[in-house]
Design an enzyme around this catalytic site. Structure first.
Site, PDB file in Angstrom:
ATOM      1  N   THR A 301     -59.085 -36.932  12.974  1.00 13.89           N
ATOM      2  CA  THR A 301     -57.632 -37.175  13.024  1.00 13.89           C
ATOM      3  C   THR A 301     -57.176 -37.927  11.788  1.00 13.89           C
ATOM      4  OG1 THR A 301     -57.629 -39.418  13.958  1.00 13.89           O
ATOM      5  CG2 THR A 301     -57.764 -37.571  15.524  1.00 13.89           C
ATOM      6  N   ASP A 302     -55.882 -37.943  11.577  1.00 11.53           N
ATOM      7  CA  ASP A 302     -55.314 -38.848  10.588  1.00 11.53           C
ATOM      8  C   ASP A 302     -55.273 -40.248  11.220  1.00 11.53           C
ATOM      9  OD1 ASP A 302     -54.077 -39.981   8.407  1.00 11.53           O
ATOM     10  OD2 ASP A 302     -52.698 -38.334   8.118  1.00 11.53           O
ATOM     11  N   HIS A 303     -54.926 -41.237  10.403  1.00 14.48           N
ATOM     12  CA  HIS A 303     -55.025 -42.641  10.799  1.00 14.48           C
ATOM     13  C   HIS A 303     -54.159 -42.959  12.030  1.00 14.48           C
ATOM     14  CE1 HIS A 303     -54.985 -47.019  10.342  1.00 14.48           C
ATOM     15  NE2 HIS A 303     -56.056 -46.849   9.588  1.00 14.48           N
TER      16      HIS A 303
END
Ligand code: BGC
Length: 758
Positions: A301-303
């Site tokens: 995932t992104d942050h």
């Protein structure tokens, strides 16, 4: 006239016959079935990895899917006590934002000696355009139109980052940059999907090297999958509405090429496309990525993206969000701590398919094995290698070269440039002596103090130039006093250079701008200098084309320098003094005004085309042109080139996988230079209207003054195919316009007929 009489009128009949004729040349398109691609060799799951999985507790499995920061608030050589403990308890599969051989060695030591199963860590960082040596920002690199040089730069980035213990980069960014309001345009290869795909492959080659097992190879994680650059209004993290067909036509192109180039990891986008945030998009993550493209790598995932799902309104809580992401195809959770907080109870409640969990864990373990971490977790954390590889002079030299090739000469009235290497030069503007912004928004482990400013650059390459500086105030602004000093310096100088633009923090993530121009104080400075009635040069620093009409009319010469990187000042000074030639070309169109956005070279035709000034009842605006200020691909040289018309070579061979187009180029100017011949195509008639121009090839050619050469550009047959709908691709066939020239605005055309082949 009644409808009946219209249909029987001679002109209608003629038109009908004409259309029938067209159909004879353009029968219904041949459809290519997707999911026929050969499986690219990617991670194999070995017996060792399977055996490891068999020994793991549920908690340890979930631990492998957890990616967390080494220290919550800091990036660099920092590890918190909580992180150490979590690693030793097997609650972490990867760490982000820790670098340095010593600290990464310590992380791997804890993981491989203190955790029960001794599994090494993935260690990730955003190495977006360099690690210690900071190359120009990606959009600047793209302006070079030199994929080989970009591969070499990425190789250096990998060598440096791996010497500091990093084994995974959150890059390359494969989003398209089609809206200058969007701050992350700076991280992209610009507006052409085809060119972005070419550079995607070039970057992956450089980052991952020949074998991921090598201690200088980085696992590349292409992002943000997909449609991130198409957000509405250019607003960061905002939704967009795109059909899968539209995504396939543009945004997916670089990702597909990246997967073919054996990409190891993909990061879904934060934003929602058609109402579905990237990490829940099963159509993209499963149907396209896994089933059609046979991607075998890791999805992370992104942050904090899982934690954002409830705010999107598509999940009730963290547990719901985690189950959704895992089920959609997300393997690792970056920084939400959502998987670690909720997957156990979800499994126990039977809300998750354990096979899906195991598949995710296997992919994480396989990535670690592929990187050679099980055999030698410390190979990338050797202090001696770190010392040898960082600040290497060859890396800096490459950065000067790439920065030089990224510079775009937009204007040069009366050959104001190059500047003479002697005399007095007034060097003015907020970025003339600056060392804090030239690296741009992703600086990894770049060192501000070591950045070569533009002033430093002149001192290096033109020591006989006397620099007259007129600095901004402490805030970097030009008030009355500073403008008066600037005028004073300019008056007594032989030549005047203003270095204007935007700060690094005003570009990049979360830096979308509704007014992507210059700050008012810089415009005031520019106008004040103009009152001297003398020619002057503007160097632009920034991550986007500035949309500011006067900025382009007032100066006599303009160089777009992007954020040129840690060695950028030298490259700028070399170009301005003629020690190097301008070779860069804009990888994006420059709009005349914000109201024109989005404006790209590959727009679709309209039934009422208008090219010039506003025309009544034609497509466009009543108060603005429909063309950009500078077209895609624009870039001048210190010499001049003339381009012949394109000639198709060997067109009739239906078996050919490539078409060859020849163009004569002549250097008619006073000095050597490098021409960039660009090739655009358009299928003239198709069931779906095709963009007016799409970049499909280019070639750079060096020519001495007076020299002429034939340039050959290959167009891949498959690049002429197009997506009919969400799932079907059609083979390009019939008549094509083949257009070549120095930019998208100035092309000559020939026709190419492509017969239908099954
Ligand atoms: C960005 C990503 C980046 C991640 C980790 C996010 O906010 O969107 O591109 O890789 O942070 O730094």
């Amino acid at each position: 006239m009644t409808r009946l009489s219209l249909m029987t009128s001679p002109s209608f009949v003629l038109r009908g016959l004409f259309l029938l004729g067209l159909c004879a040349f353009n029968p219904l398109p041949v459809v290519i079935e997707p999911a026929t691609a050969a499986e690219p060799p990617a991670f194999t799951v070995s017996a060792r990895v399977r055996a490891l999985l068999a020994q793991m507790t549920l908690e340890e499995k979930i631990g492998q899917l957890n990616l967390q920061a080494g220290d919550k608030d800091r990036i660099g050589p920092f590890i918190s006590k909580e992180t150490e403990q979590a690693i030793s308890e097997g609650r972490v599969g990867g760490i982000l934002n820790v670098y340095g051989a010593e600290h990464t060695h310590e992380l791997q030591r804890i993981a491989t000696t203190q955790s029960r199963l001794k599994i090494p860590l993935l260690i990730g960082l955003d190495v977006v355009h360099g690690y210690r040596t900071i190359f120009p920002v990606p959009i600047g690199q793209a302006a070079s139109f030199n994929p080989d040089l970009i591969t070499r730069a990425e190789r250096v980035a990998a060598i440096e980052a791996t010497s500091a213990g990093i084994n995974w980069t959150f890059g390359p960014v494969l989003d398209l940059g089609r809206d200058p309001r969007w701050g992350r345009m700076v991280e992209t290869a610009g507006e052409s999907p085809w060119y972005a795909a070419v550079l995607a492959e070039a970057r992956i080659k450089g980052l991952q090297g020949e074998r991921l097992q090598s201690s200088d190879a980085l696992l590349a994680c292409a992002k943000h999958f997909a449609g991130n650059g198409a957000t509405e209004g250019g607003r960061e993290y905002t939704a967009s509405d795109l059909s899968l067909r539209a995504l396939r036509e543009a945004e997916l192109q670089p990702f597909e090429r990246a997967v073919k180039a054996e990409l190891g990891c993909i990061m879904p986008a934060f934003n929602a496309v058609d109402g579905v945030p990237g990490i829940l998009n099963q159509r993209l993550l499963q149907t396209v990525l896994r089933d059609e493209w046979h991607f075998k790598g890791l999805v992370v995932t992104d942050h904090g993206a899982i934690a954002e799902l409830p705010r999107h309104g598509v999940a009730e809580d963290m547990s719901d969000a985690s189950i959704g992401a895992l089920t959609a195809g997300v393997d690792m959770d970056m920084a939400s701590q959502a998987y670690s907080g909720s997957l156990k109870s979800a499994v126990e409640a039977g809300r998750i398919d354990v096979a899906r969990l195991d598949a995710a864990v296997l992919r994480v373990l396989a990535a670690k094995e592929e990187l050679g971490l099980f055999d030698n977790p410390f190979a990338r954390s050797l202090a001696s290698r770190e010392q040898e590889k960082l600040d290497h002079k060859d890396h800096k030299a490459l950065a000067v070269t790439l920065a030089g090739e990224s510079l775009v000469l937009l204007k040069n009235e009366n050959a104001l440039l190059p500047l003479p290497p002697k005399g007095r030069l007034a060097l003015i503007g907020p970025f003339a002596t600056d060392r804090d912004n030239l690296m741009g928004p992703w600086e990894a482990n770049g060192q501000h103090a070591k950045v070569v400013s533009i002033k430093d650059g002149f001192a290096r390459v033109a020591p006989h130039l006397q620099l007259l500086l007129a600095q901004p105030d402490k805030e970097g602004l030009y008030g009355k006093k500073q403008i008066a000093a600037a005028l004073q310096a300019a008056r007594v100088a032989d030549k005047i250079v203003l270095v204007l633009g935007e700060k690094a923090i005003d570009s990049g993530e979360a830096s979308s701008r509704a007014f992507p121009g210059l700050l008012p104080d810089q415009m005031a400075l520019l106008k004040a200098i103009k009152t001297l009635n003398r020619p002057f040069t503007v160097v632009l620093i920034g991550g986007r084309p500035f949309v500011e009409p006067e900025l382009y009319t007032l100066p006599s010469a303009i160089v777009h320098a992007w954020f040129p990187g840690s060695e950028g000042g030298e490259a700028v000074a070399r170009l301005l003094t003629g020690l190097s030639e301008p070779v860069g070309h804009m990888p994006v169109s420059v709009p005349r005004s914000v109201g024109q956005i989005p404006i790209t070279h590959d727009k679709r035709p309209t039934g009422r085309p208008s090219l010039g000034p506003p025309e009544a009842f034609m497509s466009g605006y009543i108060d603005e042109h429909t063309t950009p200020l500078y077209p895609f691909g624009y870039g001048l040289s210190y010499t001049r080139f003339t381009y012949g018309a394109p000639v198709v070579i060997g067109a009739s061979d239906p078996a050919s996988r490539f078409y060859k187009i020849q163009v004569k180029v002549r250097n008619t100017g006073p000095r050597q230079g490098v021409a960039l011949v660009q090739l655009y195509t358009r299928q003239r008639v198709a069931p779906l209207s095709q963009p007016e121009k799409q970049l499909r090839g280019f070639a750079r050619i060096a020519l001495q003054a007076g020299e002429e050469k034939d340039v050959l550009i290959s167009v891949a047959r498959e690049d002429l195919d197009f997506w009919l709908n969400d799932t079907q691709k059609a083979k390009g066939s019939g008549w094509f316009d083949i257009m070549t020239g120095p930019d998208a605005g100035e092309t000559q055309t020939t026709r190419l007929f492509i017969p239908v082949t099954p």
